[in-house]
Design an enzyme around this catalytic site. Structure first.
Site, PDB file in Angstrom:
ATOM      1  N   CYS A 207     -25.323 -40.069  21.304  1.00 38.94           N
ATOM      2  CA  CYS A 207     -24.337 -39.387  20.464  1.00 38.94           C
ATOM      3  C   CYS A 207     -24.533 -37.874  20.656  1.00 38.94           C
ATOM      4  O   CYS A 207     -25.498 -37.436  21.295  1.00 38.94           O
ATOM      5  CB  CYS A 207     -24.568 -39.753  19.004  1.00 38.94           C
ATOM      6  N   CYS A 291     -29.915 -32.871  13.480  1.00 39.62           N
ATOM      7  CA  CYS A 291     -28.491 -33.085  13.757  1.00 39.62           C
ATOM      8  C   CYS A 291     -27.664 -32.422  12.652  1.00 39.62           C
ATOM      9  O   CYS A 291     -27.966 -32.589  11.466  1.00 39.62           O
ATOM     10  CB  CYS A 291     -28.188 -34.580  13.815  1.00 39.62           C
ATOM     11  N   GLU A 321     -35.504 -39.583   8.406  1.00 40.39           N
ATOM     12  CA  GLU A 321     -34.328 -38.884   7.851  1.00 40.39           C
ATOM     13  C   GLU A 321     -34.334 -38.997   6.324  1.00 40.39           C
ATOM     14  O   GLU A 321     -34.056 -38.025   5.616  1.00 40.39           O
ATOM     15  CB  GLU A 321     -33.047 -39.496   8.430  1.00 40.39           C
ATOM     16  N   CYS A 389     -22.584 -41.528  10.007  1.00 39.33           N
ATOM     17  CA  CYS A 389     -21.948 -40.615  10.958  1.00 39.33           C
ATOM     18  C   CYS A 389     -20.968 -41.337  11.871  1.00 39.33           C
ATOM     19  O   CYS A 389     -20.991 -42.567  11.986  1.00 39.33           O
ATOM     20  CB  CYS A 389     -23.011 -39.875  11.764  1.00 39.33           C
ATOM     21  N   SER A 417     -35.580 -47.336  16.074  1.00 44.96           N
ATOM     22  CA  SER A 417     -34.275 -46.672  16.023  1.00 44.96           C
ATOM     23  C   SER A 417     -33.390 -47.386  15.010  1.00 44.96           C
ATOM     24  O   SER A 417     -32.942 -48.515  15.234  1.00 44.96           O
ATOM     25  CB  SER A 417     -33.624 -46.687  17.410  1.00 44.96           C
ATOM     26  N   SER A 418     -33.135 -46.720  13.901  1.00 43.86           N
ATOM     27  CA  SER A 418     -32.375 -47.339  12.816  1.00 43.86           C
ATOM     28  C   SER A 418     -30.992 -47.778  13.285  1.00 43.86           C
ATOM     29  O   SER A 418     -30.578 -48.912  13.061  1.00 43.86           O
ATOM     30  CB  SER A 418     -32.252 -46.348  11.660  1.00 43.86           C
ATOM     31  N   ASN A 419     -30.286 -46.880  13.985  1.00 45.91           N
ATOM     32  CA  ASN A 419     -28.907 -47.248  14.345  1.00 45.91           C
ATOM     33  C   ASN A 419     -28.877 -48.387  15.360  1.00 45.91           C
ATOM     34  O   ASN A 419     -27.949 -49.191  15.362  1.00 45.91           O
ATOM     35  CB  ASN A 419     -28.130 -46.010  14.814  1.00 45.91           C
ATOM     36  N   SER A 461     -29.581 -43.384  20.370  1.00 44.22           N
ATOM     37  CA  SER A 461     -30.717 -42.664  20.945  1.00 44.22           C
ATOM     38  C   SER A 461     -31.151 -43.238  22.300  1.00 44.22           C
ATOM     39  O   SER A 461     -32.117 -42.756  22.886  1.00 44.22           O
ATOM     40  CB  SER A 461     -31.901 -42.695  19.969  1.00 44.22           C
TER      41      SER A 461
HETATM   42  S1  SF4 Z   1     -26.705 -40.883  15.038  1.00 39.95           S
HETATM   43 FE1  SF4 Z   1     -27.936 -39.302  14.042  1.00 39.95          FE
HETATM   44  S2  SF4 Z   1     -28.134 -37.746  15.628  1.00 39.95           S
HETATM   45 FE2  SF4 Z   1     -26.435 -39.043  16.241  1.00 39.95          FE
HETATM   46  S3  SF4 Z   1     -24.600 -38.004  15.427  1.00 39.95           S
HETATM   47 FE3  SF4 Z   1     -25.280 -39.547  13.942  1.00 39.95          FE
HETATM   48  S4  SF4 Z   1     -26.553 -38.380  12.527  1.00 39.95           S
HETATM   49 FE4  SF4 Z   1     -26.373 -37.157  14.370  1.00 39.95          FE
END
Ligand code: SF4
Length: 502
Positions: A207, A291, A321, A389, A417-419, A461
């Site tokens: 991202c 970020c 975070e 986000c 990595s959370s996402n 990430s």
């Molecule tokens: S995943 Fe985290 S680093 Fe990437 S845009 Fe969203 S908030 Fe920002």
């Protein structure tokens, strides 16, 4: 689920009688052991056997035997899985090496060269300098005879620069033991072979916030020289951290590991004011890679707290975070992870409650908790725009779209990595099995049984190159068609901080 056809019989080629015997012994537990063909010693016999391969019916070819290790970091008994063998590319090598390592065997991938005479001393060093990891006298002509079929080569090291051919007897025995132990894994490799389709989720991978954070470290290294200290992992990805470490970045857990006056980068996940104050007190040269979308949540936390609100922060305990955001107004902020946490909330004033979110939550999970907050506190204030986000939201929507048509989804990303973890959960919620993998070597052959359509994505990430490597490795298991389902396109870019701006 789409069914794959019946597996074609594999063929294992072993040049020497003792090699073939070791492999057959390793396959003793198998109900339908593959054919082990003794192909003979040396390039001439191997070429003769290769010439007759067109008469044979086999689905995949595995070449196994002992070999000479060319680099000093190899030990006798190590297994070298060929990525290139002569002119033949063995694309599934990372998968095979990963499976061998999970079986407890010391396996590495590398280039294998076939020569027509024994290699000694200076010749060994010359081949190593050319980028070859292992040498043998048979594999290349045999591998070429596999044609379009999947082919893999495993050579067990019997001699090395430190233990040259004079030590071949004990070295040879260690190599034969490794070959025997590796034999059952070759069956799993053969069973995983077959034609497949890959459905790529778009968008996927980096991202804007991650690209910016990595660029900040790279530019800091260029501008200030190494070492550049980075508090916590700059982004949660093993590969990214490893590459930056090799270029001179030093990752630390806390600021007390950073020498006074040094340059330190704050990671993309943000830090609490206490950390900023500590850095200032220590006169560290700070470059902030937080970020901007995380900084926005911090600003909201400060604003709501200043207005006397009790803040419910929806997020996961222990995530960096979340720790950073909690630190903005610790007296006023309570972490809520579930609807049950909402029921336990005791605000100072039920009319003055607001909520914020970790940026990388699952959209569905966050909606459940924010719904519970709205139900219990009808006047609850929400953030001005979604805290989850754009990158998290887009990647979850994209993976949901491919999960629907896939037998299995692979998510490239690291366990912290959370996402990326949320992408796995999104698939599972949609009823499709999914696995989180750092790279191709983490793919287990058992996962691929009966799977003909693989969905593939990567967390925000995870580098795009990892996705390419996974596709390449899967292509080594049989014909692979790749298509992409793009649910949205992204064009967001964030500016760099002044310390690294040109
Ligand atoms: S995943 Fe985290 S680093 Fe990437 S845009 Fe969203 S908030 Fe920002």
């Amino acid at each position: 689920m789409t069914e794959t056809g019946p597996p074609s019989p594999p063929l294992i080629c072993a040049p020497l009688r003792i090699e073939a015997r070791a492999i057959r012994r390793g396959l003793r537990g198998s109900q339908t052991p593959p054919e082990v063909l003794r192909t003979g010693y040396g390039t001439t016999r191997a070429a003769r056997q290769a010439g007759g391969m067109s008469q044979r019916s086999f689905g995949q070819m595995m070449i196994m035997g002992v070999g000479g290790g060319l680099t000093a970091d190899l030990s006798v008994g190590d297994l070298v899985v060929g990525t290139e063998v002569g002119d033949v590319t063995c694309a599934s090598a990372p998968l095979l090496a990963g499976e061998l390592r999970r079986a407890g065997l010391p396996a590495r991938t590398g280039r294998i060269i076939t020569v027509d005479h024994l290699i000694r001393g200076a010749q060994r060093a010359k081949l190593a300098a050319e980028g070859w990891l292992c040498v043998d006298m048979e594999s290349a002509p045999l591998a070429a005879a596999a044609g379009d079929r999947p082919v893999a080569v495993i050579r067990a090291v019997s001699d090395t620069p430190h233990r040259p051919l004079a030590g071949i007897v004990p070295g040879g025995l260690a190599a034969l033991r490794s070959l025997r132990a590796a034999a059952p894994v070759t069956e799993r490799w053969a069973a995983a072979c077959g034609a497949r389709q890959v459905l790529l989720a778009g968008p996927r991978s980096f991202c804007a916030g991650v690209e910016r954070a990595i660029e900040i470290v790279e530019r800091a290294l260029e501008r200030y020289g190494e070492p550049v200290y980075v508090r916590k992992q700059i982004v949660h990805n093993t590969r990214v951290v490893g590459e930056l470490t090799s270029r001179g970045a030093v990752f630390v857990d806390e600021l007390d590991q950073v020498p006074d006056g040094a340059t330190v980068v704050f990671s993309a996940h943000g830090v609490s004011p206490a950390v900023r104050n500590d850095a200032e007190r220590r006169r560290l040269a700070v470059i902030d890679a937080t970020c901007p979308l995380v900084s926005k949540v911090h600003a909201e936390a400060r604003r709501f707290a200043a207005d006397g609100y009790t803040l419910a922060l929806i997020g996961h305990a222990g995530h960096e975070e979340v720790e950073g955001t909690l630190g903005e107004a610790p007296e006023s902020t309570v972490l809520v992870q579930t609807a049950e946490d909402v029921a336990r909330l005791r605000p100072r004033d039920g009319e003055r409650v607001a909520y914020l979110m970790q940026t990388t939550l699952s959209v569905d999970e966050a909606a459940e908790v924010s719904g519970a907050l709205r139900e219990r506190f009808p006047a609850v204030r929400a953030p001005s725009s979604d805290d989850i986000c754009y990158a998290t939201t887009n990647r979850q929507a994209a993976v949901r779209a491919v999960a629907a048509g896939s037998d299995l989804v692979l998510v490239a990303g690291s366990a912290n990595s959370s996402n990326s973890v949320r992408l796995v959960e999104t698939c599972e919620r949609a009823g499709t099995k999914a696995h989180l993998i750092d790279g191709a070597e983490d793919i287990q052959f058992d996962w691929l049984a009966g799977v003909s359509v693989i969905g593939l994505t990567a967390g925000a990430s995870a580098p795009p190159a990892v996705v390419d490597e996974i596709i390449s490795a899967l292509s080594g298991l049989g014909p692979l068609s790749v298509s992409e389902r793009i649910t949205t396109t992204e064009s967001i870019r964030f500016g760099l901080p002044k310390e690294v701006r040109h």
